[in-house]
Design a protein around this motif. Structure first.
Motif, PDB file in Angstrom:
ATOM      1  N   VAL B 247       0.838  -1.201   0.000  1.00 51.07           N
ATOM      2  CA  VAL B 247       0.000   0.000   0.000  1.00 51.07           C
ATOM      3  C   VAL B 247       0.874   1.252   0.000  1.00 51.07           C
ATOM      4  O   VAL B 247       0.644   2.192  -0.772  1.00 51.07           O
ATOM      5  CB  VAL B 247      -0.952  -0.011   1.218  1.00 51.07           C
ATOM      6  N   LEU B 248       1.917   1.243   0.829  1.00 55.38           N
ATOM      7  CA  LEU B 248       2.804   2.413   0.903  1.00 55.38           C
ATOM      8  C   LEU B 248       3.511   2.652  -0.428  1.00 55.38           C
ATOM      9  O   LEU B 248       3.536   3.776  -0.950  1.00 55.38           O
ATOM     10  CB  LEU B 248       3.844   2.206   2.007  1.00 55.38           C
ATOM     11  N   VAL B 249       4.090   1.586  -0.986  1.00 57.03           N
ATOM     12  CA  VAL B 249       4.864   1.744  -2.220  1.00 57.03           C
ATOM     13  C   VAL B 249       3.944   2.095  -3.382  1.00 57.03           C
ATOM     14  O   VAL B 249       4.270   2.947  -4.214  1.00 57.03           O
ATOM     15  CB  VAL B 249       5.676   0.470  -2.528  1.00 57.03           C
ATOM     16  N   GLY B 250       2.763   1.446  -3.437  1.00 56.79           N
ATOM     17  CA  GLY B 250       1.826   1.755  -4.508  1.00 56.79           C
ATOM     18  C   GLY B 250       1.411   3.216  -4.454  1.00 56.79           C
ATOM     19  O   GLY B 250       1.401   3.910  -5.480  1.00 56.79           O
ATOM     20  N   THR B 251       1.106   3.703  -3.257  1.00 54.57           N
ATOM     21  CA  THR B 251       0.717   5.098  -3.118  1.00 54.57           C
ATOM     22  C   THR B 251       1.851   6.019  -3.533  1.00 54.57           C
ATOM     23  O   THR B 251       1.648   6.979  -4.300  1.00 54.57           O
ATOM     24  CB  THR B 251       0.327   5.384  -1.656  1.00 54.57           C
ATOM     25  N   ALA B 252       3.059   5.734  -3.014  1.00 53.84           N
ATOM     26  CA  ALA B 252       4.194   6.600  -3.344  1.00 53.84           C
ATOM     27  C   ALA B 252       4.461   6.593  -4.843  1.00 53.84           C
ATOM     28  O   ALA B 252       4.748   7.639  -5.436  1.00 53.84           O
ATOM     29  CB  ALA B 252       5.435   6.132  -2.582  1.00 53.84           C
ATOM     30  N   THR B 253       4.355   5.415  -5.471  1.00 53.72           N
ATOM     31  CA  THR B 253       4.637   5.331  -6.906  1.00 53.72           C
ATOM     32  C   THR B 253       3.572   6.067  -7.712  1.00 53.72           C
ATOM     33  O   THR B 253       3.888   6.764  -8.679  1.00 53.72           O
ATOM     34  CB  THR B 253       4.711   3.861  -7.352  1.00 53.72           C
ATOM     35  N   ALA B 254       2.310   5.923  -7.313  1.00 56.29           N
ATOM     36  CA  ALA B 254       1.260   6.635  -8.036  1.00 56.29           C
ATOM     37  C   ALA B 254       1.438   8.137  -7.890  1.00 56.29           C
ATOM     38  O   ALA B 254       1.152   8.906  -8.810  1.00 56.29           O
ATOM     39  CB  ALA B 254      -0.107   6.210  -7.511  1.00 56.29           C
ATOM     40  N   ALA B 255       1.956   8.581  -6.734  1.00 54.05           N
ATOM     41  CA  ALA B 255       2.088  10.016  -6.508  1.00 54.05           C
ATOM     42  C   ALA B 255       3.335  10.590  -7.166  1.00 54.05           C
ATOM     43  O   ALA B 255       3.297  11.697  -7.705  1.00 54.05           O
ATOM     44  CB  ALA B 255       2.122  10.297  -5.005  1.00 54.05           C
TER      45      ALA B 255
END
Lengths: 352, 335
Positions: B247-255
């Motif tokens: 969840v953390l990495v997905g969010t950071a990557t999307a942002a």
């Protein structure tokens, strides 16, 4: 075949004994057959690659055109456009294959290939620098050589001389990442035109080769292949531990440096022609070893296998999504990546 | 080290890091690649500048600074937890291909027509989940999973496949080339509005998930059997921790796109400062993360003025030496 075995016990099993001009020469039978097979395959794929394109030619016309007969347009197209491309593919593939084979033997690890430990990235970074950042009179191939040397020195210096297994390879990955960042850095600060000029260097493509660079690669290959072959005995001994190799009469330091120099030369000139197509140097020696039955260090067969992989990948890149051309580096990454994963994950079960 | 001494040390280090992060946030508001001087920026920040300067400082640099902080927290926490969950000091979302999985999922979705910011976040998290699942699967294999260095190699191979497939899509669809380029390289500036609103809940949810596993992860570092004996469930802990990381990495990557090496640098420094215990390293990593990201972002603006560098170039220049240092250390630290 002028094989002559005066006493059957003279010739080891699976070898031919040749006696040209008073010398005795042992030829590994399976290796020779594999070489012949690979050479035929290279010839076939090269002919196929020459016939495909716009316009496509039937094979008979390709052969006629190569001989200089037939439609003058076809002759021009084959001699000026398609043949140099196939030649560049064969030469660069062969150079990468031999470089990979040498480095794998030196580091005693199948994953230690020039593409993985960052030699490709170093060559690319310096070549891009010569185009976009530092206008020099030096040609890109020379700078690619300087970059490859720097990267190899860094990886070996920091990674403990290649004798520390996987750690050495991860150090190489870090060195590669560093040079990759430098390449991006230079592309970011240059104008769009210069960046476009440098683009082929970053993906790996046979589109951008210059005739002089291909000639340089050919000369380098002609110089390095015999040297690599002459190192053959020491290379075989290097597969054992350092102590055994020294005990059997190898001068370790000298041999290592010689192997490294040959590898860097071959890789740098190949990258100067085709860009970083690193996975050829992983897959070609692997295929060659498989075909020769894991005996010895298959230098010549690696060269054939590399050439075959390179032109086959280029052929696929030109035809699969035609009219869009896919750079050969992308094809080898998509095909070679899973292969690399397979080696990594399968290996322990074999050794255990 | 006694328990209280460790706590005092943690508090002291945390205060220093927080102060550093605050100073860098201010610097990030004041420094830029353009012609605006730091003094004019300060005037605009205090409410006294021209309209244009106020716009640059508040509308362009403000969101960018906040995004750097959020992404820093996310990647720092993700890297620390991932290293603890896989017991591998080299585990890093970027190196192991989790970021590449997230960004490739988004590129694929864009190619098939997904165009809202919220959708990108959801798809990136799904991609990261797939990547984390593969990493967990690999670590459970005998041989390859137990060798930290070989795991990195497998991650590199996985990433290179995904990058090549992204290039393939890029060649096929020149229309979205510019946008897809971002998903390969990553950037903090010039992200669409609405980015922050989506990133904040994602980061909070991820932090809640990994925070809940911290105690169990600390027990796991003593070995599977000890953790079982202490009443923790190793498999459940690992899966929950890796889902939080996803969840953390997905969010950071999307942002902000894939930013490699941040998740390696942060835990490295956190461990050096307060020791290997994940319960102490995790809060500190959440402070060091923003420091690293803000510093990299400021450097990326100043290094080649008036152009900007991709932030991944700066993190790679800091991260590659850290990677070499970790690998070269005589014995890989056991986690």
């Amino acid at each position: 075949m002028n094989a002559a075995a005066p006493r059957p016990s003279d010739t080891p099993r699976g070898y031919w004994l040749l006696r040209p001009a008073g010398m005795a020469l042992l030829v590994h039978r399976r290796g020779a057959w594999a070489g012949l097979l690979l050479a035929m395959a290279v010839l076939l794929v090269a002919l196929g690659s020459l016939s495909v394109g716009t316009p496509s030619l039937p094979l008979a016309e390709v052969v006629a055109g190569l001989a200089g007969a037939g439609d003058p347009f076809n002759v021009f197209m084959l001699h000026e456009l398609r043949l140099p491309r196939v030649a560049a593919g064969i030469l660069s593939g062969a150079a990468l294959g031999v470089g990979g084979c040498l480095l794998q033997t030196l580091a005693r690890n199948r994953l230690a290939t020039p593409g993985i430990i960052g030699i490709d990235d170093g060559a690319t970074a310096f070549a891009v620098a010569s185009i976009v950042a530092i206008p020099t009179s030096l040609a890109p191939p020379m700078l690619a050589l300087a970059g490859a040397t720097t990267a190899a020195a860094l990886a070996f210096g920091l990674g403990g001389g290649g004798s520390r297994g996987y750690r050495f390879i991860v150090v190489g990955i870090a060195v590669g990442a560093l040079f990759g960042a430098v390449t991006n850095f230079m592309l970011a600060r240059s104008g769009i035109d210069a960046a476009n000029l440098a683009y082929p260097w970053t993906v790996g493509s046979l589109n951008a080769r210059a005739a002089s660079t291909v000639a340089l690669l050919g000369a380098c290959l002609a110089l390095c292949l015999p040297i690599a072959k002459m190192l053959g005995r020491d290379l075989q001994l290097l597969r054992f531990s350092d102590a055994v190799a020294v005990g059997l009469g190898t001068r370790l330091r000298r041999t290592r440096i010689a192997i490294l120099v040959v590898t860097v030369l071959l890789t740098a000139t190949a990258v100067a022609v085709a860009g970083p197509v690193g996975l050829v140097s992983l897959a070609a020696p692997e295929a060659a070893r498989h075909l020769t039955g894991h005996r010895g260090v298959p230098i010549i067969n690696s060269a054939w296998a590399g050439a075959l992989l390179m032109i086959a990948a280029d052929w696929a890149g030109r035809t699969v999504f035609a009219p869009v051309e896919i750079p050969v580096g992308v094809i080898t990454a998509i095909v070679g990546g899973p292969y690399l994963l397979w080696i990594l994950l399968r290996e322990p079960r074999r050794t255990a | 080290m006694s328990r209280t001494a460790a706590h005092t040390q943690l508090r002291r280090t945390a205060i220093v890091c927080a102060a550093l992060a605050a100073a860098l946030m201010l610097a990030s508001m004041l420094l830029g690649a353009g012609s605006l001087t730091p003094l004019d920026s300060l005037r605009a920040l205090l409410g006294g500048g021209s309209e244009e300067n106020t716009f640059i400082v508040y509308e362009l640099r403000g969101p960018r600074t906040l995004l750097a902080v959020l992404v820093g927290v996310a990647l720092g926490a993700a890297g620390t937890v991932m290293q603890a969950a896989t017991r591998n000091p080299l585990a890093e979302p970027g190196l192991l291909g989790v970021s590449a999985g997230a960004s490739f999922a988004v590129v694929l979705a864009i190619y098939y027509g997904a165009d809202t910011v919220g959708m990108h976040f959801g798809i990136a998290i799904l991609g990261a989940l797939a990547g984390c699942f593969l990493v967990l699967l690999t670590t459970q294999m005998r041989g390859a999973g137990a060798d930290p260095v070989r795991l990195v190699l497998a991650g590199a191979a996985f990433s290179s496949i995904l990058v090549a497939m992204t290039t393939l899509i890029l060649l096929h669809d020149q229309r979205s080339a510019d946008e897809i380029r971002f998903w390969v390289i990553g950037a903090l500036g010039g992200r669409p509005a609405g980015n922050l609103q989506w990133a904040l809940p994602g980061v909070l949810a991820g932090l809640a998930m990994v925070g809940a596993t911290a105690a169990a992860l600390a027990a796991l570092s003593l070995g599977e059997k000890v953790a079982l004996g202490l009443g923790h469930r190793p498999v459940f802990t690992r899966v929950l921790a890796m889902a939080g990381v996803a969840v953390l990495v997905g969010t950071a990557t999307a942002a902000a796109g894939p930013i490699v090496f941040a998740g390696l640098i942060v835990p490295y420094f956190a461990r050096r400062l307060v020791g290997p215990d994940v319960r102490r390293a995790l809060p500190l990593a959440m402070l060091i993360g923003p420091v690293v990201l803000l510093l990299s972002d400021i450097l990326s603006r100043l290094a080649v003025r008036p152009y900007e560098l991709p932030i991944g170039v700066v993190t790679a220049c800091i991260g590659a030496p850290v990677l070499i240092a970790v690998v070269r250390s005589h014995r890989l630290p056991r986690l």
